[in-house]
Design a protein around this motif. Sequence first.
Motif, PDB file in Angstrom:
ATOM      1  N   ALA A 137       0.832  -1.202   0.000  1.00 12.89           N
ATOM      2  CA  ALA A 137       0.000   0.000   0.000  1.00 12.89           C
ATOM      3  C   ALA A 137       0.863   1.247   0.000  1.00 12.89           C
ATOM      4  CB  ALA A 137      -0.910  -0.026   1.227  1.00 12.89           C
ATOM      5  N   ALA A 138       1.934   1.217   0.794  1.00 10.61           N
ATOM      6  CA  ALA A 138       2.805   2.397   0.856  1.00 10.61           C
ATOM      7  C   ALA A 138       3.458   2.656  -0.492  1.00 10.61           C
ATOM      8  CB  ALA A 138       3.864   2.176   1.937  1.00 10.61           C
ATOM      9  N   ILE A 146       2.326   1.849  -3.497  1.00 13.07           N
ATOM     10  CA  ILE A 146       1.340   2.445  -4.418  1.00 13.07           C
ATOM     11  C   ILE A 146       1.151   3.916  -4.062  1.00 13.07           C
ATOM     12  CG2 ILE A 146      -1.033   2.371  -5.221  1.00 13.07           C
ATOM     13  CD1 ILE A 146      -1.164  -0.508  -4.603  1.00 13.07           C
ATOM     14  N   TYR A 147       1.074   4.158  -2.779  1.00 12.42           N
ATOM     15  CA  TYR A 147       0.841   5.535  -2.318  1.00 12.42           C
ATOM     16  C   TYR A 147       1.955   6.457  -2.781  1.00 12.42           C
ATOM     17  CZ  TYR A 147       0.426   9.336   1.051  1.00 12.42           C
ATOM     18  OH  TYR A 147       0.328  10.558   1.649  1.00 12.42           O
ATOM     19  N   MET A 190       2.243   7.239  -6.609  1.00 18.41           N
ATOM     20  CA  MET A 190       1.256   8.157  -7.173  1.00 18.41           C
ATOM     21  C   MET A 190       1.572   9.587  -6.751  1.00 18.41           C
ATOM     22  SD  MET A 190      -0.388   6.124  -8.887  1.00 18.41           S
ATOM     23  CE  MET A 190      -0.163   4.387  -9.012  1.00 18.41           C
ATOM     24  N   PRO A 191       0.975  10.541  -7.430  1.00 21.80           N
ATOM     25  CA  PRO A 191       1.287  11.937  -7.125  1.00 21.80           C
ATOM     26  C   PRO A 191       0.966  12.300  -5.689  1.00 21.80           C
ATOM     27  CG  PRO A 191       0.010  11.782  -9.128  1.00 21.80           C
ATOM     28  CD  PRO A 191       0.107  10.399  -8.591  1.00 21.80           C
ATOM     29  N   LYS A 192       1.773  13.185  -5.160  1.00 21.34           N
ATOM     30  CA  LYS A 192       1.628  13.568  -3.757  1.00 21.34           C
ATOM     31  C   LYS A 192       0.396  14.442  -3.574  1.00 21.34           C
ATOM     32  CE  LYS A 192       4.753  15.637  -0.384  1.00 21.34           C
ATOM     33  NZ  LYS A 192       4.184  15.057   0.779  1.00 21.34           N
ATOM     34  N   GLY A 193      -0.208  14.344  -2.397  1.00 25.54           N
ATOM     35  CA  GLY A 193      -1.384  15.159  -2.126  1.00 25.54           C
ATOM     36  C   GLY A 193      -0.989  16.514  -1.567  1.00 25.54           C
ATOM     37  N   LYS A 194      -1.853  17.482  -1.800  1.00 23.50           N
ATOM     38  CA  LYS A 194      -1.586  18.834  -1.275  1.00 23.50           C
ATOM     39  C   LYS A 194      -2.138  18.925   0.131  1.00 23.50           C
ATOM     40  CE  LYS A 194      -2.005  21.927  -5.096  1.00 23.50           C
ATOM     41  NZ  LYS A 194      -3.117  22.448  -5.770  1.00 23.50           N
ATOM     42  N   LYS A 195      -1.333  19.531   1.005  1.00 24.40           N
ATOM     43  CA  LYS A 195      -1.779  19.613   2.396  1.00 24.40           C
ATOM     44  C   LYS A 195      -2.670  20.829   2.567  1.00 24.40           C
ATOM     45  CE  LYS A 195      -0.891  18.642   6.951  1.00 24.40           C
ATOM     46  NZ  LYS A 195      -1.110  19.850   7.626  1.00 24.40           N
TER      47      LYS A 195
END
Lengths: 293, 472, 604
Positions: free
Chosen positions: C508-509, C511-512, C515-520
Motif C-alpha cells: 500500500a505504501a 502504491i501511495y 502516485m502523485p503527492k497530495g496537497k496539504k
Amino acid sequence: MTALKVAGIFLTAFFFGLTFEGIGRKITARVQRRYGPPWYQNFIDLFKTLSKHGYTHGWIFDFGVIMALGGIIASLGFVPVGGIVAFPGMDNFFVIVYLFTIGSLGMAMGMVGTGNPWASIGVARALTLMLGYEVPYMISIGSMLYFYRTSSISAIMSAQGGDWNLVKFPIGALVALISLQGMLGKEPFEAPMAPAEIASGPMVELSAKYMGLLMLMNTFMEFAEISLFVDLFLGGGTYFVFLLKYLVVWILVVLISSVLPRFRIEQAVYFYWTVPIILAFVQVFMTVNGFVF
Amino acid sequence: MIALLIAVPLAFAFASIPHERLGRYFLPFVALFNLVCLFFFMEPGQILEVGRWPAAYGIALVLDNVSYPFLIFVNFLILMMALSATLENRYGTLLLVLTAAVNGIILTGDFFNSFVFLEIISVIAYIVAAHKDNALGAFKYLIFGGIGGTMYLLGAVSVYVKSGTLNMGYAAFITDPLIVPTICIFFLITFLVELKVLPLGLWAPDVYSNGSSVTPIALGSIVTVSLVYLFSRIFLNIFDLPSPQLVGILAMISIILAELGALKQKSLGRALSFATISGVSTVVAALSMRESEIASAAYFYLFNDVVSKFILFTLFAYLGERGFKSNKTAGIAFTFASLSVVGFPMFAGFWAKYYLLKALFQVNSYALPAIILIAAVIEAGYLIKWNVELWYKGEDTPKVQDGEQDSEMENEDDEVEEDFIPFGAQVVTLLLALTLVVVGFMPGLIHDQTMNIANNVLDFRPYLDLILKGGM
Amino acid sequence: MQSLLLYLAVGALVGYFLSMINRRLGPIVLLALSLYGLFTLWNMPIGSVEGLFGFEDILQFTALSKYFSIITLIVFSCYAFFNIVWISKAKRPHAFSALSILTLFGTLGVFLTPHLIALYIFWEIAVVASLFIVPMGKEESKKATIWYIVISSIGSYMFLYGTFLLYSKFGTFNLFEISGDIASESTGFKWLVSLLLLSAGIAKSGIFPLHVWLRNVHGNAPDTFSAVLSGQLVKMGSYIIALLLGTFPIATMFSQFYAGVNIFSYVLIWLGNISILIGTFMAIKQNDMKMLMAYSTVANGGYILIGLALLDQVGFAGGLFHVINHALAATMIFLSFAAVVYRTGTTKIDEMGGLIFKMPVTFVTYLVGIISIAGIPPTSGFVSKWMIFQSLISKGMFVTAMFAFVGSIGSFLYVFRPLAGVFLGQLKRKDKDVKEAPMIMLIPMIILVALTILWGVFPQQVLVWVTDVQRQFGMEPFKFDGTVLYSSLGHWDSWTVFVMFMVGFIIAAVIYILMPKGKKIPLDDQYTSGEFLHNFDLYHYATKYYAFLEREYEGHPSFEDWYTSIVNVLKAIGKGVDYFVRRTASAYTFWMALVLALLLWVRW
C-alpha cells in the motif's frame, strides 16, 4: 512459493474484483432501466483517480489510508481463492476476521482524521453496523467450526467434498448471506455510506489518489468477504469454478441491493439482533444435536 | 493497702473542694499514684476485709487475676483522660470521686457495696453527661440509669434474702433454680442499660455526642470498662447467665441496629456514639457465650474499642468537624483509630476481630461472626466517609450542616477560629494511636493478658478460694 | 522476597520523607523499588519458600506468583516513571507517593503467600493504601471512595468468613494444605466456601454484581493512579480467582455440567457474560473518557473470568494471557489520558478534539492500546482473544461465545469514541497551544507500546509463564511451538501474520508513494455542504457519538441506582433507630424495662 501464491491471489482480486464490480454496475443499471457504464469502467476510474494529486488533511489521513489498504491486503493473503491456498492450515477463521478489522480501523481512523463530522458520523454508523452483522455471522460460522472440528478455512473447504455446506447448513448459509450484505455495505444496510444523507459518510473528504486507494481497498474487501463465503459454503473449487460461483453470489448481492432502499442504522442493528441471531442459534441447536443434512 | 486505691482519690477529692480548679491538677497525680501502687506494691491474690469483719458479714475488697488487669487499664485511662481533657471548674473534684468509685466497683466483693459505688458512678455520670449544656441527654440517662440502679438494688436485696449474705463469693452457693434466674435478670437489666445494649442503650447517643472531651471518655471508656468487669464477674464467675441465647440475640440485633443508626448521622459525635453502642454490644454478645477463648477475644475487642473511641471522641471534641488541614498529626491519629475500629490490618482491631472470629468458629457459632462482619462493612462505610470528609475539608465549598442536633456545638464553632488542640490531648492521642499500631504488630502483648483474664474469670475456684480462705 | 517486602515497607516511609524535600523523589523511590523487584523476581526460581517476620515458610513463590508479580511490577514501573513529571499536578504529593509504595507492598504480598490470613492482611493493606489515594482526584472521587471501600469490604469479609470456616474444619490456614482435604466435604459446604472465597476476587475485579464501584472510582481517581487501579489492582482479584480455581481444584470438586465444564465454573462464566454485556454497553454511552475505560475494565474482567473458569488447556491459558494484555493496555490508555488531561485539564470527550496534531506520541500510545483491547493482530490482545474463542467454540458453548463476540466487537465501538472525539476531528480553539507531553512521560508509554507489539508477534515469553502456571495446577499446558500457537481447532503463526501485515502495508505504501503527492490543506478547509462556517469548534462530532445505538437500550435498569436504594433502605432503618433515641425517656423507659423483665421472666 508462498509469495507466488499470495501474488496470485492479489492479482486475481485486482482483475476480477474490478471486472465483477463493473459487471455489477451494469446489472444494477439494467435493473433500474438505464444503460449503465461499460464493464471496464472501474479500471478507468481507478487509474484516473490514482493519477491525480489530491488533498490531504494531515499525516493521520495518509497513514489511515495506507493502513486500510495494507490491512485488507494482508487479510486477503490468507483467504483461499480458487485453487490457490497461500497458507494451508494457518488460515484460521478468526485471524482473517480480525485482520479485516485492521483495515476497517485504519479507514475509520484516517477518515475521522480529516476533521469532517460527516466522516465521524459515517464511521460511527459503520462500527455500529459491525456490531450488528458480525455477531450472527460468527455464531453461525462458529457452529460450522464446531462441526468440522477445525477453524481453518482451507480445511473446511476440502472437507466439504462434493456436498456444499450450503446444503448441509442451510440456515447458517442464510444468516451468513444476510451478514454478507451488511459487510459489503450494500442496500439495505448502506447507512454508513449513505451518499446523499451524510455526504458519503467516511468518503466525504476523499479526493483523487486517496479515493483511488480506498476504492481499491473496497474492491479487495468485497473480494475477500465473498471469497470467504464461497469457500465456506460453496466448496471453493478450482480457479474458474470458483470465479463462477463468486459471480453468482455477487450478482445475487447486487440484485438485492439494486432494488432495496436503505434501513436507518438503528433499524438495521435492531434487525440484525433479532432475526439473524435467532436463526443462527437455530442453526447452532441443529448442529450441536447433529441435525446436519 | 488495696483500700488506698479508693481512699486516696476520695481524700484528694475532698481536699480539692475549697479551690475550684485544684481538682484537675490533683487528678493526674492520683491516677499516677494508683498505677504506681498497682505495679509495684500490689500483687494479685489479695483480699482485704474492711474493718476486719469476715467476708460473709462485711465488705471484702478482692484483688485477683481478673480485677488486677482491669484496675491497671482503668487507671491508665483515667491518667490519659486527665492529661487530655479540658476540665472545667469542679470537674476535677467530680472525676476524683469517679476514680474512687470506679476503683471501688472493681475491687469490691460485696453486692451492696458495688451498688453503692454504682450509684456514685451514676451520679457523677449524670453530672458529667450534662457537660456542654446537654441537660436533656443527661436527664434521659438519669431515667434509664435510675431504673437500672433500682434493678440492681432489687437483685442485691434478693441475694441477701435468699442467702443471708451480701458477699459475692458466698452468694455463689445459692443454687435455687427458681430464684437465681430472677436475681440474674435484675442484674442483667442494669447491665443492659449501662452497657448500652439496644433497646436499653438508647440514652447513649444523646449523652456521648455533646462534644465534650470529658463525657464520652469518662462514661464511654472508663465506666464501661469497669462495668464490663462487673458483668464478667457476676455472670461468668459467680452466677450463670439466664437464657444466654436471648442475650446473645439481643446483643446481635443491637450491633446491627447501632451500625445502621450511625449510617445516617450527619454529626460525627452521634455516629461515634452509635459505634460505641455497637462495639460494646459485640463484647456483650461474645461474653454471653461463656467460653474462655471467646471471652479473651472479647476483652481484646474491648481494649481496642475503648482506646480507639478515646482517640476519636477526644479529637471530635476539639476539632468538631473542621477537618485536619492544620492538624496532620491529629488526622493521622484519627485515621489510625478509625481503621482500628473497623479492623484493618495492621492495627489492634484486626487482631481483635481475628481472635474473636477464630474462637467463634471453633465452637461452630456461625451467626455472630456474620453479624460482626456485616457490621464491619457498614462501619467501614461511614468511618471512611468521615475520614475522607475531614481530611479533604475546605477543598470544596462549605456545606451547610443540617441544624438537627448540632445547636450545642455550632455555637462553639462560630467562636473558635483556630483549630486548637491542647498539647496534652495531642500527645495522648498520638500515644494511644501508636499503641494501636504496636499492638497491631505484636498482639501477643495484650492477648496473653486477656487469655489470662478469661481463664481466671470462667474458673470460679481461685476467686472463691480467696474469699473463703479454704473453708465455709 | 522477604527483603523486597521489607524494602517496600520501609520505602513507603522513606518516600514520604524524601518527597518533602523534592516531590519528584517520591516516584523515583517507587521506580527504583519496582525495578529492583522486577529484577529480583524475574530471576527467582519457582518454588522458593521463605519466611517473614519470624513466621516460617509463609512466603511461597509459585508460578502464578511470578506471573502476576511481573505484571504488577511492569505496571508500577511505568506508573512511577510517568509520575516523575506528573506529580507536580498531584494534590498531596507526599501522601500520594507513600501510599503508592504501600499499595505495591500490599499487592506483592498478596501474590507471595498461600497463607490465607497473611494474604488477607496484605490484601487489606493494599486496599487501605489505595483507598486514601482515590479521594485525591476529582470532586466526585470522595463519594466514589465510599463505594470502593464498601464493596471491597463485602468481598474481603466474605473471604474472611470463608477462611475461618475452612480453618474450623481443617485447622490450617495454608491454602495448599486445605486443597488436599476439601474434596471430601459435602457439596453444600464446597459451594459455600468457594463462593465466599471467590467473592473477594469478584468484588476486586469488578465482575457483576459487584461492578458498580469501578466507574466512579477509576473515573475520578487521580489520573495516573487510575492506571494502577485498572491495570493492576483488579488483577489482584483475578489472581485470587485463578488461585482458587486452580488450587482447590474447582475442576474436580463439582459435577460436570456441559462439555467438560463443571457447574460452578458455569455459574462464574455466566457472571462473566453479564459483566461483558454491562461493561460494553455502558462504555458505549460514556462521555467521560476515564469512566469509559473503567467500564472497559468490567468487560475485560468478564473475559478473564470466562477464560479462567473454562479450566482447560486453551481457555485457562487464554484467560491468564488476557490478564497481562489488559494490564498493559489499560495502563497505556490511562497514562495517555493522564497526559492529555495534564495538557488540557479536562476528561470530557466532547470538550476536546484534534489533539493528534499536538500530541502524536500520546495518540500512538492510545491507538496501540485500543488495538490491543479490541484484540486486533499483531498486538498481544489478539492472542488471548483467539485462545478464548477457540476454547469456547471447541466446547460448543455458543451463548458464551456470542457474549464474547459482542464484547470484542463492542469494544471497537467504545474505544473508537475517545479516539474520534479526543484525538481526531477538529482542534478546538482553546487547545491551539497544547503541546506534546514531556519526554519523561512519553518514555513509559513507548515502552508499553513496544511490549504490546513484541508480545503480539513473539508471544513465547508470556506463554512460557502461562504454561508454567498451568503445570503448577496440574492442567495440560497450552501447546505452542515458537510463534505457532495450537489449539484443538487449528493453529496459526503470529510471525506469519505480522509478516503479511508488513507486506500489505508495504504494498500500500508503495502504491501511495508512486502516485502523485497530495496537497496539504488545513483542518478547517472542509466539505461543509455549501455552508459558510466561522466557528469550527462546533464542527466536531463527539457529543452522544452513538446516539442511535444508545437510544435502543435507553431504559435499561441501573445497578448503581439499585445499590443506592438498598443503602437508602438501610439508612431509613437507621433513621428509625435514631427516632427511638430521640424520644423523651420517661414513660417509654419504664415500659421498655418492664416489658423486657417480663419477657425474660417468662422466657427462661
